[in-house]
Structure formats: structure tokens, C-alpha cells
Design a protein around this motif. Structure first.
Motif, short mmCIF file in Angstrom:
data_model
loop_
_atom_site.label_atom_id
_atom_site.label_comp_id
_atom_site.label_asym_id
_atom_site.label_seq_id
_atom_site.Cartn_x
_atom_site.Cartn_y
_atom_site.Cartn_z
N VAL A 1 44.92 26.71 48.33
CA VAL A 1 43.66 27.14 48.94
C VAL A 1 42.54 26.55 48.09
N VAL A 2 41.59 25.87 48.75
CA VAL A 2 40.47 25.25 48.07
C VAL A 2 39.17 25.87 48.57
N VAL A 3 38.29 26.20 47.63
CA VAL A 3 36.94 26.68 47.97
C VAL A 3 35.94 25.83 47.20
N GLU A 4 34.74 25.76 47.74
CA GLU A 4 33.68 25.01 47.06
C GLU A 4 33.29 25.72 45.77
N SER A 5 33.19 27.05 45.81
CA SER A 5 32.88 27.83 44.61
C SER A 5 33.36 29.26 44.80
N TRP A 6 33.49 29.98 43.70
CA TRP A 6 33.93 31.38 43.77
C TRP A 6 33.02 32.22 44.64
N SER A 7 31.74 31.91 44.64
CA SER A 7 30.78 32.72 45.41
C SER A 7 31.07 32.65 46.91
N ARG A 8 31.76 31.62 47.37
CA ARG A 8 32.11 31.50 48.78
C ARG A 8 33.34 32.33 49.12
N LEU A 9 34.13 32.68 48.11
CA LEU A 9 35.38 33.41 48.35
C LEU A 9 35.21 34.91 48.17
N GLY A 10 34.71 35.35 47.02
CA GLY A 10 34.65 36.78 46.73
C GLY A 10 33.28 37.38 46.99
N ARG A 11 33.29 38.66 47.42
CA ARG A 11 32.04 39.40 47.69
C ARG A 11 31.45 39.93 46.39
N SER A 12 32.31 40.19 45.43
CA SER A 12 31.90 40.75 44.15
C SER A 12 32.94 40.29 43.13
N THR A 13 32.68 40.57 41.88
CA THR A 13 33.64 40.20 40.85
C THR A 13 34.98 40.86 41.11
N LYS A 14 34.96 42.14 41.45
CA LYS A 14 36.20 42.86 41.71
C LYS A 14 36.92 42.25 42.91
N ASP A 15 36.20 41.98 43.97
CA ASP A 15 36.80 41.37 45.17
C ASP A 15 37.40 40.01 44.83
N LEU A 16 36.68 39.22 44.05
CA LEU A 16 37.18 37.90 43.67
C LEU A 16 38.46 38.03 42.84
N ILE A 17 38.46 38.94 41.88
CA ILE A 17 39.65 39.15 41.05
C ILE A 17 40.82 39.58 41.93
N ASP A 18 40.56 40.49 42.88
CA ASP A 18 41.63 40.94 43.78
C ASP A 18 42.18 39.78 44.62
N LEU A 19 41.29 38.91 45.10
CA LEU A 19 41.74 37.77 45.91
C LEU A 19 42.53 36.76 45.06
N VAL A 20 42.04 36.48 43.86
CA VAL A 20 42.77 35.57 42.97
C VAL A 20 44.15 36.16 42.68
N ASP A 21 44.20 37.46 42.44
CA ASP A 21 45.46 38.14 42.18
C ASP A 21 46.38 38.06 43.41
N PHE A 22 45.81 38.26 44.60
CA PHE A 22 46.58 38.18 45.85
C PHE A 22 47.25 36.81 45.99
N PHE A 23 46.45 35.75 45.83
CA PHE A 23 46.99 34.40 45.99
C PHE A 23 48.02 34.09 44.90
N SER A 24 47.77 34.58 43.71
CA SER A 24 48.71 34.37 42.60
C SER A 24 50.05 35.02 42.90
N MET A 25 50.02 36.26 43.41
CA MET A 25 51.26 36.97 43.72
C MET A 25 52.04 36.26 44.82
N LYS A 26 51.32 35.59 45.73
CA LYS A 26 51.99 34.85 46.80
C LYS A 26 52.41 33.45 46.35
N LYS A 27 52.12 33.14 45.08
CA LYS A 27 52.44 31.83 44.50
C LYS A 27 51.73 30.71 45.26
N VAL A 28 50.45 30.95 45.53
CA VAL A 28 49.59 29.98 46.21
C VAL A 28 48.62 29.43 45.18
N LYS A 29 48.55 28.12 45.09
CA LYS A 29 47.64 27.44 44.17
C LYS A 29 46.21 27.66 44.66
#
Length: 191
Positions: free
Chosen positions: A60-88
Motif C-alpha cells: 500500500v502506497v500513500v503520498e504522506s501519512w496525513s492522507r492515510l490517518g485521521r490522527s496519530t492514534k488512527d495512523l498507528i492503528d492503520l500501520v499496525d493493521f497493515f503490519s499484522m496482515k503482512k502488507v508492505k
């Protein structure tokens, strides 16, 4: 076959996605999902679709973190989600790639912050309960007065009062009344 997904988001309908799409194109994405929706919205349909689509080994590619997460917590949760699914996960602006040594280090830091946040919530909850008990209050739902419940059921059975009227007369909420009525149907509650 592994896929590369791009995700681009702008906050309003009047904003353009072109700059983000140009950046995502250089990653030769198989599919790019776009949204014109505020980052403060918890429900982002295209992001939800992306989360359902990715499989182990995808990127999964994003231009910047600000485009992916709504907040720091949301971003951390999303990064964690993709990591658990073994998605780069790649963020172009921050030069972040979860498969590089630096990316793995940052992923570990993200996960540590996520665990830290969960631990803080548990700690604050325990402190709040302890403080309430010290003042003579006990946690949990307030106990219902069984006489009030019986009264509410009797009023309901007359079919003369609205749920609002019953709630005002007895203090028993509609949800609670229905819970007791359903229990009565299945013989779990005796009047």
C-alpha cells in the motif's frame, strides 16, 4: 500475484487529487483508490475497501501519512493493521517503507506507542474506578428498582401510554423495558 495499491485522499470536493496521483503513478500501482472526504471522518469507504482487499505480500502506497490517518492514534492503528496482515506500507513524503531497516524500526516505535496508549487507557480506567470507590460509588450500571420495572411493564401492557410517557413516569428507558419484555417472552423474567 502481489498487488500494489495506492490510496489518495483530499478533504473537500473542491480539492484536486492530481499531485497525489502523480506521485502514486511512479510506484506502478495496480489499483489506486481515491476519496474526497474529510480525514476526520471515521468511515472512509475507499479505505475500508482497501483494508478488505489487501492480502499478505501486497503493498500500500500513500503520498504522506496525513492522507492515510485521521490522527496519530488512527495512523498507528492503520500501520499496525497493515503490519499484522503482512502488507508492505510505503509513505512517499516521509520516505517510509516497512520492509527497510529504518521502516522496521519506525514500525516498532509505532507499535510501542499503540501499546502505550492502550496501557494508559487501562491505567486511567483503574484509577477512575478506585477514585469512585473511595467516594462510595461503585462502577457499572445503576441498579434498577424492580418495582419501577414492573410498573413500566404494567403501563406498557395497558397499551394506553407511549414509550416516552412510560419513561417519564417510571424512569425506565425504552431499551430496558424492551429487554425485560423480551425476557418475559422467553420466561426469563417473572412479574
Amino acid at each position: 500475484m502481489n498487488y500494489t495499491y495506492g490510496y489518495a485522499r483530499v478533504s473537500t470536493q473542491s480539492q484536486e487529487l492530481a499531485r497525489q496521483l502523480d506521485i502514486l503513478e511512479k510506484y506502478q500501482c495496480n489499483k489506486i483508490m481515491t476519496e474526497k472526504i474529510s480525514g476526520t471522518k471515521a468511515d472512509r469507504p475507499q479505505l475500508n475497501k482497501l483494508k478488505e482487499s489487501v492480502r499478505e505480500g501486497d503493498t500500500v502506497v500513500v503520498e504522506s501519512w496525513s492522507r492515510l490517518g485521521r490522527s496519530t492514534k488512527d495512523l498507528i492503528d492503520l500501520v499496525d493493521f497493515f503490519s499484522m496482515k503482512k502488507v508492505k506500507l510505503i509513505s512517499d513524503k516521509e520516505n517510509f517503507d516497512t520492509t527497510t531497516p529504518q521502516g522496521k524500526l519506525m514500525l516498532t516505535v509505532f507499535q510501542a506507542f499503540s501499546q502505550f496508549e492502550r496501557d494508559l487507557i487501562v491505567e486511567r480506567t483503574k484509577e477512575g474506578l478506585k477514585s469512585a470507590r473511595a467516594r462510595g460509588r461503585v462502577g457499572g450500571r445503576p441498579k434498577l428498582n424492580s418495582k419501577k420495572v414492573k410498573q413500566a411493564i404494567s403501563l406498557y401492557d395497558t397499551k394506553q401510554y407511549s414509550l416516552k410517557d412510560i419513561r417519564e413516569m417510571t424512569g425506565v428507558s425504552s431499551a430496558t423495558l424492551y429487554r425485560y419484555l423480551n425476557a418475559r417472552k422467553t420466561n426469563h423474567y417473572d412479574q
